[in-house]
Design a protein around this motif. Structure first.
Motif, PDB file in Angstrom:
ATOM      1  N   HIS A  14     -12.919  -0.230   2.863  1.00 21.18           N
ATOM      2  CA  HIS A  14     -11.697  -0.947   2.500  1.00 21.18           C
ATOM      3  C   HIS A  14     -10.943  -1.428   3.738  1.00 21.18           C
ATOM      4  CE1 HIS A  14     -12.351   0.482  -1.607  1.00 21.18           C
ATOM      5  NE2 HIS A  14     -12.577   1.672  -1.080  1.00 21.18           N
ATOM      6  N   GLY A  15     -11.648  -1.470   4.870  1.00 17.29           N
ATOM      7  CA  GLY A  15     -11.045  -2.003   6.081  1.00 17.29           C
ATOM      8  C   GLY A  15     -10.061  -1.092   6.768  1.00 17.29           C
ATOM      9  N   MET A  16     -10.218   0.216   6.610  1.00 19.47           N
ATOM     10  CA  MET A  16      -9.302   1.150   7.275  1.00 19.47           C
ATOM     11  C   MET A  16     -10.090   2.336   7.802  1.00 19.47           C
ATOM     12  SD  MET A  16      -7.364   2.485   3.818  1.00 19.47           S
ATOM     13  CE  MET A  16      -7.155   0.791   3.245  1.00 19.47           C
ATOM     14  N   GLN A  17      -9.537   3.005   8.790  1.00 20.17           N
ATOM     15  CA  GLN A  17     -10.201   4.166   9.377  1.00 20.17           C
ATOM     16  C   GLN A  17      -9.157   5.121   9.947  1.00 20.17           C
ATOM     17  OE1 GLN A  17     -12.670   2.541  12.493  1.00 20.17           O
ATOM     18  NE2 GLN A  17     -10.965   2.208  13.889  1.00 20.17           N
TER      19      GLN A  17
ATOM     20  N   ARG B 271       2.805   6.419  11.024  1.00 15.46           N
ATOM     21  CA  ARG B 271       1.370   6.320  11.279  1.00 15.46           C
ATOM     22  C   ARG B 271       0.507   6.489  10.036  1.00 15.46           C
ATOM     23  NH1 ARG B 271      -1.695   9.463  15.228  1.00 15.46           N
ATOM     24  NH2 ARG B 271      -0.498  11.326  14.625  1.00 15.46           N
ATOM     25  N   PHE B 272       0.907   7.379   9.132  1.00 16.17           N
ATOM     26  CA  PHE B 272      -0.015   7.742   8.052  1.00 16.17           C
ATOM     27  C   PHE B 272       0.400   7.255   6.670  1.00 16.17           C
ATOM     28  CE2 PHE B 272      -0.985  10.806  11.387  1.00 16.17           C
ATOM     29  CZ  PHE B 272      -2.362  10.680  11.447  1.00 16.17           C
ATOM     30  N   ARG B 273       1.692   7.244   6.371  1.00 16.16           N
ATOM     31  CA  ARG B 273       2.123   6.795   5.047  1.00 16.16           C
ATOM     32  C   ARG B 273       1.589   5.393   4.715  1.00 16.16           C
ATOM     33  NH1 ARG B 273       6.565   7.673   1.363  1.00 16.16           N
ATOM     34  NH2 ARG B 273       7.331   9.369   2.685  1.00 16.16           N
ATOM     35  N   PRO B 274       1.720   4.394   5.614  1.00 17.00           N
ATOM     36  CA  PRO B 274       1.196   3.070   5.268  1.00 17.00           C
ATOM     37  C   PRO B 274      -0.312   3.080   5.019  1.00 17.00           C
ATOM     38  CG  PRO B 274       2.697   2.936   7.143  1.00 17.00           C
ATOM     39  CD  PRO B 274       2.429   4.387   6.913  1.00 17.00           C
TER      40      PRO B 274
ATOM     41  N   ASP C 280      -0.959   4.772   1.600  1.00 14.55           N
ATOM     42  CA  ASP C 280      -0.517   3.880   0.519  1.00 14.55           C
ATOM     43  C   ASP C 280      -1.483   2.700   0.354  1.00 14.55           C
ATOM     44  OD1 ASP C 280       1.632   5.514   0.056  1.00 14.55           O
ATOM     45  OD2 ASP C 280       3.110   4.211   1.020  1.00 14.55           O
ATOM     46  N   SER C 281      -1.976   2.176   1.467  1.00 10.89           N
ATOM     47  CA  SER C 281      -2.933   1.068   1.396  1.00 10.89           C
ATOM     48  C   SER C 281      -4.229   1.517   0.750  1.00 10.89           C
ATOM     49  CB  SER C 281      -3.217   0.522   2.797  1.00 10.89           C
ATOM     50  OG  SER C 281      -2.062  -0.057   3.361  1.00 10.89           O
ATOM     51  N   TYR C 282      -4.669   2.729   1.065  1.00 11.49           N
ATOM     52  CA  TYR C 282      -5.898   3.244   0.456  1.00 11.49           C
ATOM     53  C   TYR C 282      -5.697   3.433  -1.047  1.00 11.49           C
ATOM     54  CZ  TYR C 282      -9.859   6.176  -0.703  1.00 11.49           C
ATOM     55  OH  TYR C 282     -10.987   6.687  -1.304  1.00 11.49           O
ATOM     56  N   ALA C 283      -4.554   4.013  -1.428  1.00 10.77           N
ATOM     57  CA  ALA C 283      -4.282   4.222  -2.857  1.00 10.77           C
ATOM     58  C   ALA C 283      -4.298   2.891  -3.603  1.00 10.77           C
ATOM     59  CB  ALA C 283      -2.936   4.922  -3.031  1.00 10.77           C
ATOM     60  N   ALA C 284      -3.708   1.855  -3.016  1.00 13.25           N
ATOM     61  CA  ALA C 284      -3.693   0.549  -3.658  1.00 13.25           C
ATOM     62  C   ALA C 284      -5.091  -0.054  -3.729  1.00 13.25           C
ATOM     63  CB  ALA C 284      -2.750  -0.384  -2.898  1.00 13.25           C
ATOM     64  N   ALA C 285      -5.885   0.141  -2.672  1.00 13.14           N
ATOM     65  CA  ALA C 285      -7.218  -0.455  -2.622  1.00 13.14           C
ATOM     66  C   ALA C 285      -8.156   0.123  -3.668  1.00 13.14           C
ATOM     67  CB  ALA C 285      -7.815  -0.273  -1.228  1.00 13.14           C
ATOM     68  N   VAL C 286      -8.002   1.423  -3.964  1.00 12.29           N
ATOM     69  CA  VAL C 286      -8.920   2.055  -4.920  1.00 12.29           C
ATOM     70  C   VAL C 286      -8.283   2.246  -6.295  1.00 12.29           C
ATOM     71  CG1 VAL C 286     -10.191   3.198  -3.061  1.00 12.29           C
ATOM     72  CG2 VAL C 286      -8.321   4.416  -4.199  1.00 12.29           C
ATOM     73  N   GLY C 287      -7.033   1.785  -6.439  1.00 13.05           N
ATOM     74  CA  GLY C 287      -6.385   1.834  -7.740  1.00 13.05           C
ATOM     75  C   GLY C 287      -5.861   3.190  -8.152  1.00 13.05           C
ATOM     76  N   LEU C 288      -5.389   3.988  -7.199  1.00 13.46           N
ATOM     77  CA  LEU C 288      -4.825   5.296  -7.519  1.00 13.46           C
ATOM     78  C   LEU C 288      -3.377   5.134  -7.975  1.00 13.46           C
ATOM     79  CD1 LEU C 288      -6.099   7.496  -4.525  1.00 13.46           C
ATOM     80  CD2 LEU C 288      -6.910   7.552  -6.894  1.00 13.46           C
TER      81      LEU C 288
END
Length: 409
Positions: free
Chosen positions: A224-227, A294-297, A300-308
């Motif tokens: 999902h373009g993040m690491q 550093r981590f909240r964004p 949150d981006s991961y949750a949005a990307a996978v539909g959580l």
């Protein structure tokens, strides 16, 4: 003193060495692990009696041995962690020789000569797996404290009863410092804390454990373009040696609410008087804001990307000014009988005898492949990514090292 020949010698039989041994076995590479300690368990054997991991059991993903126990959301104590690694060593048939301290290493005959008090080894390859907890680090100010005050590094602290009666000054507010201060408060001690520039983090976020999020980003994030943060993301090489974040439940603010007195950086002493910096408020603000920055964004981006669809947590910042102690403290007048230095560790590769270390004593390398052909490093802070030196991250780095060995032939 004889010379023993081995294809690959791994120096250190803690989690990094054992993870490397697993992948060496998988690749069919003959090897031997040597460790200076008389018993398996690595630096975990130096933790205090009540120590518990902040990483939950489900994140203890050792190569070839994912956690399958009954309590995935629990946290292992010190003795259970030690037994985990002893069992792991047996389960993967790691060839370990204990009580064998490496005293020197030199290039010889197309490989390396490695010297110990009882024998020498001729090795084609050597892996440095001595970990990040090599030599306890004390600031220069420690030398100025009066002899009447007992001083211990966190490496030697075990429990409150070990300290003389009276108040205690804990220097450092990373994981070790805040947990030890919390234990001392629970034991009824008067506690002063010299706050350091350490970040904080919640145990859980949006209903999921912090390490659940980190492992999702580590494993699934690239899709999902993040690491997770990588070493190239650090502002300077010195940032590799930053302290491990404390949990908000043991944060300096929470310690103050329980009665601890907060101070800034220890600047020096004058007789029985300790001088501190006036930077407590800034350090507490940083500790509370770092997660949001550093981590909240990322989470949150991961949750949005996978539909959580998970409830949102309020920000950790904006909690008001934290109470501060004085910028000078008379140890005798305050009844302070002991200082616990939770000031971390430094690397010590002086025994290498090779010009491969930077100004911080860290080997020059590319994801563990050092500039000296045949010499590798594993388990060091920020070797490749933020989790490189902890259990959830060391296995992937070890797999990469062995892949490089196989490719090099």
């Amino acid at each position: 003193m004889g010379t023993e020949t081995v294809d690959t010698l791994v120096v250190g039989a803690g989690q990094a060495g054992l993870a490397t041994s697993y992948w060496l076995n998988q690749a069919g590479i003959g090897h031997l692990l040597v460790d200076r300690r008389e018993t398996l368990g690595g630096a975990w054997q130096d933790r205090w009696d009540s120590f518990r991991l902040v990483t939950p059991n489900f994140s203890l993903q050792l190569p070839g041995q994912p956690y399958q126990g009954p309590d995935p959301d629990a946290y292992l104590g010190r003795d259970a962690v030690i037994e985990l690694f002893r069992g792991y060593a047996g389960g993967i048939d790691a060839p370990v020789r204990l009580g064998t301290e490496v005293m020197g290493l030199a290039v010889a005959n197309g490989g390396f000569r490695v010297d110990t008090p009882d024998a020498s080894f001729a090795a084609r390859r050597v892996v440095l797996a001595t970990g990040p907890y090599q030599v306890p680090r004390l600031p220069e100010a420690a030398a100025g404290f009066p002899a009447t005050v007992k001083q211990l590094h966190s490496n030697d602290y075990r429990q409150p009863g070990q300290l003389p009666k009276g108040a205690v000054l804990v220097v450092g507010s990373g994981q070790s410092g805040t947990q030890i201060a919390s234990e001392l408060l629970a034991a009824g001690r008067r506690v002063h804390v010299a706050v350091s520039s350490c970040a904080g983090a919640p145990r859980s976020y949006r209903g999921r454990n912090l390490y659940w999020w980190l492992m999702q980003i580590l494993i699934q994030g690239p899709k999902h373009g993040m690491q997770v943060p990588m070493v190239d993301d650090l502002p300077t090489p010195a940032a590799r040696f930053g302290c491990h974040p404390h949990l908000f439940e043991d944060s300096p603010r929470r310690l103050a609410e329980r009665g601890a007195v907060l101070h800034g950086k220890v600047l020096g002493t004058d007789g029985s008087t300790v001088r501190f910096g006036d930077d407590v408020a800034q350090k507490v603000a940083f500790a509370e804001a770092d997660f949001d920055v550093r981590f909240r964004p990322m989470f949150d981006s991961y949750a949005a990307a996978v539909g959580l669809d998970l409830p949102q947590d309020p920000p950790a910042t904006g909690r008001g000014r934290v109470p501060e102690g004085e910028v000078s403290l008379d140890l005798e007048a305050e009844g302070i009988s002991a200082v616990v230095w939770a000031t971390g560790f430094r690397l010590d590769f002086s025994w290498l005898g090779l010009p491969i270390l930077d100004e911080w004593g860290y080997p020059f390398h590319q994801r563990g492949v050092t500039i000296q052909p045949g010499l590798y490093a594993i388990g060091l802070p920020w070797l490749h990514s933020e989790p490189s030196s902890v259990i959830p991250g060391v296995g992937a780095d070890a797999a990469h090292l062995v892949e490089q060995m196989v490719a090099a032939g």
